[in-house]
Write an enzyme that holds these catalytic residues in place. Structure first.
Site, PDB file in Angstrom:
ATOM      1  N   LEU A  90       0.793  -1.241   0.026  1.00  0.00           N
ATOM      2  CA  LEU A  90       0.030   0.070   0.055  1.00  0.00           C
ATOM      3  C   LEU A  90       0.862   1.394   0.023  1.00  0.00           C
ATOM      4  O   LEU A  90       1.763   1.518   0.776  1.00  0.00           O
ATOM      5  CB  LEU A  90      -0.848   0.087   1.248  1.00  0.00           C
ATOM      6  CG  LEU A  90      -2.286  -0.808   1.147  1.00  0.00           C
ATOM      7  CD1 LEU A  90      -2.793  -0.851   2.519  1.00  0.00           C
ATOM      8  CD2 LEU A  90      -3.126  -0.464   0.160  1.00  0.00           C
TER       9      LEU A  90
ATOM     10  N   GLN B 226      -3.584  -6.320  -7.833  1.00  0.00           N
ATOM     11  CA  GLN B 226      -3.916  -7.029  -6.404  1.00  0.00           C
ATOM     12  C   GLN B 226      -4.873  -6.156  -5.823  1.00  0.00           C
ATOM     13  O   GLN B 226      -5.069  -4.921  -5.640  1.00  0.00           O
ATOM     14  CB  GLN B 226      -2.665  -6.890  -5.433  1.00  0.00           C
ATOM     15  CG  GLN B 226      -2.887  -7.701  -4.233  1.00  0.00           C
ATOM     16  CD  GLN B 226      -1.493  -7.646  -3.145  1.00  0.00           C
ATOM     17  OE1 GLN B 226      -1.449  -6.922  -2.218  1.00  0.00           O
ATOM     18  NE2 GLN B 226      -0.738  -8.697  -3.563  1.00  0.00           N
TER      19      GLN B 226
ATOM     20  N   CYS C 279      -2.647  -9.561   4.043  1.00  0.00           N
ATOM     21  CA  CYS C 279      -2.666  -8.290   4.795  1.00  0.00           C
ATOM     22  C   CYS C 279      -3.130  -8.128   6.079  1.00  0.00           C
ATOM     23  O   CYS C 279      -4.515  -8.531   6.132  1.00  0.00           O
ATOM     24  CB  CYS C 279      -3.075  -7.180   3.859  1.00  0.00           C
ATOM     25  SG  CYS C 279      -2.633  -5.493   4.535  1.00  0.00           S
TER      26      CYS C 279
ATOM     27  N   ASN D 241       7.220 -16.298  -0.068  1.00  0.00           N
ATOM     28  CA  ASN D 241       7.274 -14.560   0.017  1.00  0.00           C
ATOM     29  C   ASN D 241       7.781 -14.572   1.513  1.00  0.00           C
ATOM     30  O   ASN D 241       7.285 -15.351   2.364  1.00  0.00           O
ATOM     31  CB  ASN D 241       5.943 -14.093  -0.263  1.00  0.00           C
ATOM     32  CG  ASN D 241       5.930 -12.475   0.220  1.00  0.00           C
ATOM     33  OD1 ASN D 241       5.207 -12.116   1.182  1.00  0.00           O
ATOM     34  ND2 ASN D 241       6.943 -11.692  -0.077  1.00  0.00           N
ATOM     35  N   GLY D 242       8.534 -13.683   1.869  1.00  0.00           N
ATOM     36  CA  GLY D 242       8.848 -13.485   3.179  1.00  0.00           C
ATOM     37  C   GLY D 242      10.252 -13.539   3.697  1.00  0.00           C
ATOM     38  O   GLY D 242      10.976 -14.745   3.354  1.00  0.00           O
ATOM     39  N   GLY D 243      11.125 -12.445   3.871  1.00  0.00           N
ATOM     40  CA  GLY D 243      12.513 -12.370   4.595  1.00  0.00           C
ATOM     41  C   GLY D 243      13.241 -12.677   3.508  1.00  0.00           C
ATOM     42  O   GLY D 243      14.607 -12.824   3.722  1.00  0.00           O
TER      43      GLY D 243
END
Length: 312
Positions: free
Chosen positions: A2, A53, A83, A194-196
């Site tokens: 966002l 998205q 989210c 996804n992530g890190g």
């Protein structure tokens, strides 16, 4: 993300990688159905491949917005079920929807009927105390039956109460093994982790564990030059790798065009502050842009002046 991956950000990132799939910031169905859809949906043709998205929980509304995405020329439409922010929860969408797999499946089914482009889902591995693997596979299996064959999975659970969005990206531990196990249990689905992920070495290691892709978010924003070798290393392309200065030179005509259309310089330059991350002159580059790009009459010359701080 966002307020981050807007059209100016995406145009800039596309100058660095031609192959990576880019995602818009999350757009709510209400914004498209009742607001200025042109503002939210417009993009430069160079941004392809590009996914829109969406945030929402009403099947009919999501179907209508998915059709808008297809009509505007998007390559994919993605439903955000990951989210955890309060403002998203207040609208009854985002990560809280992981507690309602049947509703998510209904939403996906309606979107699939409305469009011919891929409909994908971005999720967490769980929420609050509902983070067992059994609940995760029920969610994935239920939504997959509705026609979704690609899941982007943030390998952390989300706490819907008690943690800020920032803390939700850092406090819950990463559980890559859970995502790897998903791919093993759903071999026909496309599973993207996804992530890190902060380096291409790390991305290659993750891909070596069997998943079909990786999504890089904030690292690609704060350190965008991480994408410079993506095409060569992850897509096997032989495309030329441009220097940071060459990327800025390619961006300048776009800046001049946008300024002529009334776009403020800061709306573009706020996305390029991290280009010289870790390089000599990076601090002066950021400071010059931060101080001068906000001025009402600032133009491309501000960026040219800032670039001089980085040339050794």
């Amino acid at each position: 993300m966002l307020d981050w991956t807007d059209r100016h950000c995406r145009f800039f990132l596309r100058l660095i990688s031609k192959q990576a799939l880019l995602y818009t910031e999350m757009v709510t169905t209400g914004a498209l159905l009742h607001g200025d859809r042109q503002r939210f949906l417009q993009f430069d043709p160079s941004e392809h491949p590009l996914a829109l998205q969406l945030g929402g929980s009403d099947p009919a509304g999501l179907a209508a917005c998915a059709k808008m995405a297809e009509d505007f020329g998007y390559d994919e439409v993605n439903l955000n079920v990951g989210c955890p922010s309060d403002r998203v929860q207040s609208g009854s969408f985002g990560a809280c929807l992981m507690a309602e797999p049947e509703l998510v499946a209904e939403c996906v089914g309606a979107m699939r009927k409305a469009v011919s482009i891929p409909v994908t889902v971005k999720s967490r591995i769980g929420i609050d105390d509902r983070d067992s693997y059994e609940e995760l596979i029920k969610f994935i299996g239920t939504v997959a039956e509705a026609g979704c064959d690609t899941f982007i999975v943030h390998a952390r659970k989300a706490w819907l109460k008690g943690l800020s969005p920032k803390q939700n990206r850092e406090v819950p531990p990463l559980r890559y093994d859970t995502v790897y196990r998903l791919k093993q249990d759903f071999p026909t689905l496309q599973i993207v982790l996804n992530g890190g992920i902060t380096t291409l070495d790390q991305a290659e290691d993750v891909l070596g564990n069997g998943v079909d892709g990786v999504m890089v978010g904030r690292e690609a924003y704060h350190n965008p030059y991480i994408l410079a070798e993506v095409d060569r290393r992850l897509f096997g392309a032989s495309a030329e790798v441009f220097t940071r200065a060459e990327i800025i030179e390619k961006l300048l005509p776009y800046i001049e065009q946008q300024r002529a259309e009334g776009v403020r310089l800061h709306s573009i330059t706020r996305h390029i502050l991290g280009l010289f991350h870790g390089e000599p002159g990076a601090r002066s580059w950021r400071r010059h842009l931060s101080e001068h790009a906000v001025k009402y009459d600032a133009d491309a010359s501000v960026v040219r002046e800032a670039l001089k701080f980085t040339i050794q």
